[in-house]
Design a protein around this motif. Structure first.
Motif, PDB file in Angstrom:
ATOM      1  N   TRP A  37       0.607 -27.233  12.688  1.00 27.37           N
ATOM      2  CA  TRP A  37       1.042 -26.126  13.597  1.00 27.37           C
ATOM      3  C   TRP A  37       1.077 -25.098  12.594  1.00 27.37           C
ATOM      4  N   VAL A  38       0.297 -23.884  12.781  1.00 30.01           N
ATOM      5  CA  VAL A  38       0.321 -22.395  11.797  1.00 30.01           C
ATOM      6  C   VAL A  38       0.492 -21.282  12.930  1.00 30.01           C
ATOM      7  N   SER A  39       0.892 -21.469  13.947  1.00 32.61           N
ATOM      8  CA  SER A  39       0.854 -20.352  15.214  1.00 32.61           C
ATOM      9  C   SER A  39       1.816 -19.274  14.742  1.00 32.61           C
ATOM     10  N   VAL A  40       1.752 -18.938  13.549  1.00 33.49           N
ATOM     11  CA  VAL A  40       2.533 -17.546  13.382  1.00 33.49           C
ATOM     12  C   VAL A  40       2.007 -16.717  12.163  1.00 33.49           C
ATOM     13  N   ASP A  41       2.547 -15.456  12.106  1.00 30.71           N
ATOM     14  CA  ASP A  41       1.844 -14.752  11.109  1.00 30.71           C
ATOM     15  C   ASP A  41       2.612 -14.279   9.724  1.00 30.71           C
ATOM     16  N   VAL A  42       4.109 -14.636  10.054  1.00 30.88           N
ATOM     17  CA  VAL A  42       4.883 -14.547   8.807  1.00 30.88           C
ATOM     18  C   VAL A  42       5.919 -15.467   8.892  1.00 30.88           C
ATOM     19  N   ILE A  43       6.280 -16.212   7.797  1.00 28.10           N
ATOM     20  CA  ILE A  43       7.307 -17.256   7.720  1.00 28.10           C
ATOM     21  C   ILE A  43       8.439 -16.588   6.684  1.00 28.10           C
ATOM     22  N   ILE A  44       9.524 -16.566   7.157  1.00 29.89           N
ATOM     23  CA  ILE A  44      10.561 -16.134   6.246  1.00 29.89           C
ATOM     24  C   ILE A  44      11.603 -17.263   6.121  1.00 29.89           C
ATOM     25  N   THR A  45      12.375 -17.219   4.677  1.00 29.20           N
ATOM     26  CA  THR A  45      13.004 -18.488   4.334  1.00 29.20           C
ATOM     27  C   THR A  45      14.325 -17.929   3.509  1.00 29.20           C
ATOM     28  N   MET A  46      15.123 -18.967   3.163  1.00 28.70           N
ATOM     29  CA  MET A  46      16.278 -18.732   2.241  1.00 28.70           C
ATOM     30  C   MET A  46      15.875 -19.336   1.001  1.00 28.70           C
ATOM     31  N   PRO A  47      16.402 -18.781  -0.187  1.00 31.61           N
ATOM     32  CA  PRO A  47      16.180 -19.517  -1.587  1.00 31.61           C
ATOM     33  C   PRO A  47      16.606 -20.986  -1.495  1.00 31.61           C
ATOM     34  N   SER A  48      17.745 -21.372  -0.852  1.00 27.94           N
ATOM     35  CA  SER A  48      17.923 -22.819  -1.015  1.00 27.94           C
ATOM     36  C   SER A  48      16.850 -23.712  -0.151  1.00 27.94           C
ATOM     37  N   ILE A  49      15.892 -23.148   0.650  1.00 32.01           N
ATOM     38  CA  ILE A  49      15.202 -23.956   1.508  1.00 32.01           C
ATOM     39  C   ILE A  49      13.814 -23.933   0.884  1.00 32.01           C
ATOM     40  N   MET A  50      13.574 -23.236  -0.275  1.00 30.36           N
ATOM     41  CA  MET A  50      12.227 -23.466  -0.872  1.00 30.36           C
ATOM     42  C   MET A  50      11.603 -24.404  -1.299  1.00 30.36           C
ATOM     43  N   GLY A  51      12.601 -25.262  -1.966  1.00 28.29           N
ATOM     44  CA  GLY A  51      12.678 -26.784  -2.288  1.00 28.29           C
ATOM     45  C   GLY A  51      11.764 -27.903  -1.374  1.00 28.29           C
ATOM     46  N   LYS A  52      12.094 -27.554   0.142  1.00 24.04           N
ATOM     47  CA  LYS A  52      11.427 -28.161   0.895  1.00 24.04           C
ATOM     48  C   LYS A  52      10.032 -27.745   1.484  1.00 24.04           C
ATOM     49  N   LEU A  53       9.880 -26.320   0.828  1.00 26.23           N
ATOM     50  CA  LEU A  53       8.381 -26.222   1.487  1.00 26.23           C
ATOM     51  C   LEU A  53       7.565 -26.340   0.742  1.00 26.23           C
ATOM     52  N   GLY A  54       7.691 -26.929  -0.561  1.00 21.06           N
ATOM     53  CA  GLY A  54       6.544 -27.383  -1.658  1.00 21.06           C
ATOM     54  C   GLY A  54       5.469 -28.328  -1.006  1.00 21.06           C
ATOM     55  N   ARG A  55       5.739 -29.226  -0.300  1.00 24.07           N
ATOM     56  CA  ARG A  55       4.738 -30.071   0.122  1.00 24.07           C
ATOM     57  C   ARG A  55       3.811 -29.298   1.397  1.00 24.07           C
ATOM     58  N   LEU A  56       4.263 -28.169   1.594  1.00 24.00           N
ATOM     59  CA  LEU A  56       3.605 -27.629   2.727  1.00 24.00           C
ATOM     60  C   LEU A  56       2.457 -26.646   2.121  1.00 24.00           C
ATOM     61  N   GLY A  57       2.555 -26.485   0.744  1.00 25.15           N
ATOM     62  CA  GLY A  57       1.645 -25.514  -0.220  1.00 25.15           C
ATOM     63  C   GLY A  57       0.155 -25.595   0.387  1.00 25.15           C
ATOM     64  N   LYS A  58      -0.358 -26.517   0.680  1.00 26.59           N
ATOM     65  CA  LYS A  58      -1.877 -26.789   1.018  1.00 26.59           C
ATOM     66  C   LYS A  58      -2.012 -26.396   2.175  1.00 26.59           C
ATOM     67  N   ILE A  59      -1.321 -26.271   3.162  1.00 26.56           N
ATOM     68  CA  ILE A  59      -1.357 -25.698   4.451  1.00 26.56           C
ATOM     69  C   ILE A  59      -0.982 -24.334   4.378  1.00 26.56           C
ATOM     70  N   LEU A  60      -0.093 -23.985   3.925  1.00 21.60           N
ATOM     71  CA  LEU A  60       0.474 -22.401   3.963  1.00 21.60           C
ATOM     72  C   LEU A  60      -0.271 -21.367   3.216  1.00 21.60           C
ATOM     73  N   GLY A  61      -0.508 -21.986   1.866  1.00 21.89           N
ATOM     74  CA  GLY A  61      -1.415 -21.169   0.842  1.00 21.89           C
ATOM     75  C   GLY A  61      -2.377 -20.641   1.176  1.00 21.89           C
ATOM     76  N   PRO A  62      -3.464 -21.337   1.519  1.00 22.73           N
ATOM     77  CA  PRO A  62      -4.775 -20.709   1.809  1.00 22.73           C
ATOM     78  C   PRO A  62      -4.541 -19.649   3.073  1.00 22.73           C
ATOM     79  N   ARG A  63      -3.615 -19.728   3.951  1.00 25.47           N
ATOM     80  CA  ARG A  63      -3.529 -19.171   5.024  1.00 25.47           C
ATOM     81  C   ARG A  63      -2.378 -17.715   4.582  1.00 25.47           C
ATOM     82  N   ASN A  64      -2.038 -17.726   3.383  1.00 25.78           N
ATOM     83  CA  ASN A  64      -1.297 -16.557   2.895  1.00 25.78           C
ATOM     84  C   ASN A  64       0.143 -16.309   3.538  1.00 25.78           C
ATOM     85  N   LEU A  65       0.643 -17.510   4.002  1.00 30.44           N
ATOM     86  CA  LEU A  65       1.831 -17.874   4.744  1.00 30.44           C
ATOM     87  C   LEU A  65       3.045 -18.474   3.898  1.00 30.44           C
ATOM     88  N   MET A  66       2.820 -18.687   2.595  1.00 28.28           N
ATOM     89  CA  MET A  66       3.980 -19.351   1.854  1.00 28.28           C
ATOM     90  C   MET A  66       4.883 -18.360   1.686  1.00 28.28           C
TER      91      MET A  66
END
Length: 229
Positions: A108-137
């Motif tokens: 699911w990537v039905s968004v234009d921008v994702i905003i998060t907190m510094p403490s959450i970034m560790g959880k997003l590492g595994r989503l890099g392959k999905i979010l990176g190419p879409r410039n959503l990380m």
């Protein structure tokens, strides 16, 4: 199909594809050569003299467009429960954490921008392959990793956009809609170009701004004279 071809012929007769236009001229031409029935996005492509494979030549940043993008930007805020109400009050379209991380991991990537907190970034590492190419990380450099959720959401909703040079050395981003008057497109485009210019890496040698092209959805690209900027 025949009608589209006729429209395209009319469109192509309105501009000279061999000519290099000033930025102001290009913003007027792009409005005249668009033949879609919907309100097309106006995009700018800036070719840079950088090697994006080198970390010290990566160009990325954000810019607040004076007149916005004309688009309803869908914002997801990934945050801890104590920040959820703040995110919703600021105007975020989607708010949550683990449930949305799971949705994204399932495609699911039905968004234009994702905003998060510094403490959450560790959880997003595994989503890099999905979010990176879409410039959503989310990234601290673009203000999308922050404790000030309210400001981040409001900035994005007001017309702040993120950009990043791709592997071919081009930055591609929207600068408005065809329904905008040409002055608004011009001011948005100038803001993008000025911001990119200020981000020139010290490791970049030779000509930094190599070419600029303006276009709308399905329209031909209009070459812009870099010296006119």
């Amino acid at each position: 199909m025949t009608k589209l071809t006729k429209n395209r012929k009319v469109v192509l007769s309105k501009y000279d594809k061999t000519k290099v236009y000033t930025l102001k001229e290009a913003t007027e031409v792009v409005k005249n050569i668009t033949f879609t029935k919907f309100d097309s996005s106006v995009d700018i492509d800036v070719k840079l003299g950088v090697d994006p494979r080198q970390a010290n030549q990566m160009v990325r940043g954000s810019v607040a467009l004076p007149h916005g993008t004309g688009k309803d930007v869908k914002v997801l805020v990934l945050c801890t429960p104590d920040k959820e109400e703040e995110a919703k009050a600021a105007g975020a379209d989607f708010v949550g954490l683990d449930d949305y991380i799971e949705k994204i991991s399932n495609g699911w990537v039905s968004v234009d921008v994702i905003i998060t907190m510094p403490s959450i970034m560790g959880k997003l590492g595994r989503l890099g392959k999905i979010l990176g190419p879409r410039n959503l990380m989310p990234n601290p450099k673009t203000g999308t990793v922050t404790m000030d959720i309210t400001k981040a959401v409001k900035d994005v909703k007001a017309g702040k956009i993120d950009f990043k040079v791709d592997k071919t050395g081009i930055i591609h981003t929207a600068v408005g809609k065809v329904s905008f008057n040409s002055d608004k497109i011009l001011e948005n485009a100038k803001e993008v170009i000025d911001t990119i210019t200020k981000l020139k890496p010290s490791a970049s040698k030779g000509t930094y701004l190599q070419s600029i092209t303006l276009s709308s959805s399905m329209s031909p690209g209009i070459k812009v004279d870099v010296k006119s900027i």
